[in-house]
Write an enzyme that holds these catalytic residues in place. Structure first.
Site, mmCIF file in Angstrom:
data_model
loop_
_atom_site.group_PDB
_atom_site.id
_atom_site.type_symbol
_atom_site.label_atom_id
_atom_site.label_comp_id
_atom_site.label_asym_id
_atom_site.label_seq_id
_atom_site.Cartn_x
_atom_site.Cartn_y
_atom_site.Cartn_z
ATOM 1 N N PRO A 45 33.653 44.300 37.463
ATOM 2 C CA PRO A 45 34.635 45.254 37.950
ATOM 3 C C PRO A 45 35.726 45.605 36.931
ATOM 4 C CG PRO A 45 34.943 43.108 38.983
ATOM 5 C CD PRO A 45 33.627 43.061 38.255
ATOM 6 N N ASN A 46 36.088 46.850 36.958
ATOM 7 C CA ASN A 46 37.186 47.430 36.164
ATOM 8 C C ASN A 46 36.862 47.593 34.686
ATOM 9 O OD1 ASN A 46 39.071 47.618 38.388
ATOM 10 N ND2 ASN A 46 39.141 45.395 38.325
ATOM 11 N N ARG A 61 42.569 51.101 30.356
ATOM 12 C CA ARG A 61 43.112 50.032 31.202
ATOM 13 C C ARG A 61 43.846 48.992 30.333
ATOM 14 N NH1 ARG A 61 39.279 45.002 33.074
ATOM 15 N NH2 ARG A 61 40.835 44.024 34.404
ATOM 16 N N TYR A 97 43.174 44.752 26.453
ATOM 17 C CA TYR A 97 41.723 44.966 26.321
ATOM 18 C C TYR A 97 41.331 45.915 25.192
ATOM 19 C CZ TYR A 97 41.749 42.693 30.884
ATOM 20 O OH TYR A 97 41.926 41.794 31.902
ATOM 21 N N ASN A 124 29.933 40.002 31.114
ATOM 22 C CA ASN A 124 31.377 39.925 31.334
ATOM 23 C C ASN A 124 31.600 40.170 32.831
ATOM 24 O OD1 ASN A 124 34.103 40.112 31.595
ATOM 25 N ND2 ASN A 124 34.424 41.462 29.829
ATOM 26 N N ALA A 126 36.903 40.052 36.820
ATOM 27 C CA ALA A 126 37.632 39.182 37.750
ATOM 28 C C ALA A 126 36.699 38.303 38.581
ATOM 29 C CB ALA A 126 38.514 40.030 38.657
ATOM 30 N N HIS A 181 36.344 34.453 38.083
ATOM 31 C CA HIS A 181 37.248 33.460 38.660
ATOM 32 C C HIS A 181 37.059 33.285 40.169
ATOM 33 C CE1 HIS A 181 38.825 34.549 34.812
ATOM 34 N NE2 HIS A 181 39.213 35.732 35.232
ATOM 35 N N ASP A 198 25.434 31.723 42.011
ATOM 36 C CA ASP A 198 24.194 31.344 42.705
ATOM 37 C C ASP A 198 23.062 32.304 42.351
ATOM 38 O OD1 ASP A 198 25.463 29.216 43.856
ATOM 39 O OD2 ASP A 198 25.571 30.069 45.876
ATOM 40 N N GLU A 256 28.556 34.354 28.275
ATOM 41 C CA GLU A 256 29.710 34.883 29.013
ATOM 42 C C GLU A 256 30.706 35.440 27.996
ATOM 43 O OE1 GLU A 256 31.615 31.922 31.456
ATOM 44 O OE2 GLU A 256 33.340 33.211 31.879
ATOM 45 N N HIS A 304 34.420 37.554 27.395
ATOM 46 C CA HIS A 304 35.680 38.152 27.862
ATOM 47 C C HIS A 304 36.385 38.749 26.664
ATOM 48 C CE1 HIS A 304 35.293 36.098 31.712
ATOM 49 N NE2 HIS A 304 34.942 35.031 31.016
ATOM 50 N N LEU A 305 36.890 39.939 26.818
ATOM 51 C CA LEU A 305 37.636 40.546 25.710
ATOM 52 C C LEU A 305 38.904 39.761 25.416
ATOM 53 C CD1 LEU A 305 36.693 43.449 27.596
ATOM 54 C CD2 LEU A 305 36.886 44.096 25.221
ATOM 55 N N SER A 306 39.607 39.393 26.471
ATOM 56 C CA SER A 306 40.892 38.710 26.296
ATOM 57 C C SER A 306 40.678 37.197 26.236
ATOM 58 C CB SER A 306 41.827 39.048 27.460
ATOM 59 O OG SER A 306 41.292 38.562 28.683
ATOM 60 N N ARG A 320 46.247 33.370 29.270
ATOM 61 C CA ARG A 320 46.772 34.261 30.314
ATOM 62 C C ARG A 320 47.122 33.455 31.572
ATOM 63 N NH1 ARG A 320 43.003 39.283 30.907
ATOM 64 N NH2 ARG A 320 44.885 40.071 31.946
ATOM 65 N N ARG A 339 43.122 32.601 35.651
ATOM 66 C CA ARG A 339 42.021 33.070 34.799
ATOM 67 C C ARG A 339 41.410 31.939 33.968
ATOM 68 N NH1 ARG A 339 42.604 38.778 35.049
ATOM 69 N NH2 ARG A 339 44.778 39.321 35.395
#
Ligand code: DQA
Length: 154
Positions: free
Chosen positions: A13-14, A21, A26, A78, A81, A84, A91, A103, A105-107, A112, A116
């Protein structure tokens, strides 16, 4: 003749809002631009990429269920959200025999907010890359290709 390995690049998402954003976190690159650059890397390494992005947990679950029958060699993920929060997505991945995924993540999620710092995916991923912005996808793809080709060096 050997089949060309297929790798999925899945964004949660996002992440369709990358480029506009929270650019201070990001960066300025859009997801389309990142995916175009990933395609170039894939071309030089003779692997095929398919790209997915969804803002809906159930859609991502359905997609992951198709990984085995689609003969996917591995995936870059990625989860946004959902990293978390989503036991359902964890599953779903666990339904795959020997899931091979990175996995991303940009950040740097550890620098943070506390919520997170935990991800439902990190312990079942081959590895986790975070804090390198869009480059994390490139590094993840290169490592995954090494794993798929069996040329991974420790
Ligand atoms: C993210 C980090 C998550 O905490 C956040 O919810 C995202 C993006 C990252 O790429 O840094 O949506 O996964």
């Amino acid at each position: 003749m050997n089949e060309i390995p297929l790798i999925w690049v899945i964004n949660g998402p996002n992440l369709n809002k990358l480029g506009s954003r929270e650019v201070q976190i990001y960066g300025n690159k859009t997801l389309t631009e990142i995916n175009q650059d990933l395609s170039k890397i894939a071309e030089t390494h003779s692997v095929k990429l398919d790209f997915f992005q969804s803002n809906h947990e159930g859609e991502l679950v359905d997609l992951i269920h198709k990984a085995s029958s689609s003969k996917v060699s591995g995936f870059i993920f990625n989860p946004g959200a959902f990293s978390h929060t989503s036991i359902a997505l964890r599953d779903a991945i666990s339904t795959i025999k020997n899931p091979m995924f990175i996995e991303v993540h940009l950040s740097n999620i550890y620098s943070r907010e506390k919520f997170r710092h935990f991800s439902y995916f990190s312990d079942i991923a081959l590895g986790v890359i975070c804090g390198f912005g869009y480059r994390g996808y490139f590094y993840g793809l290169k490592y995954l290709i090494e794993c798929i080709n069996g040329s991974k060096k420790t």
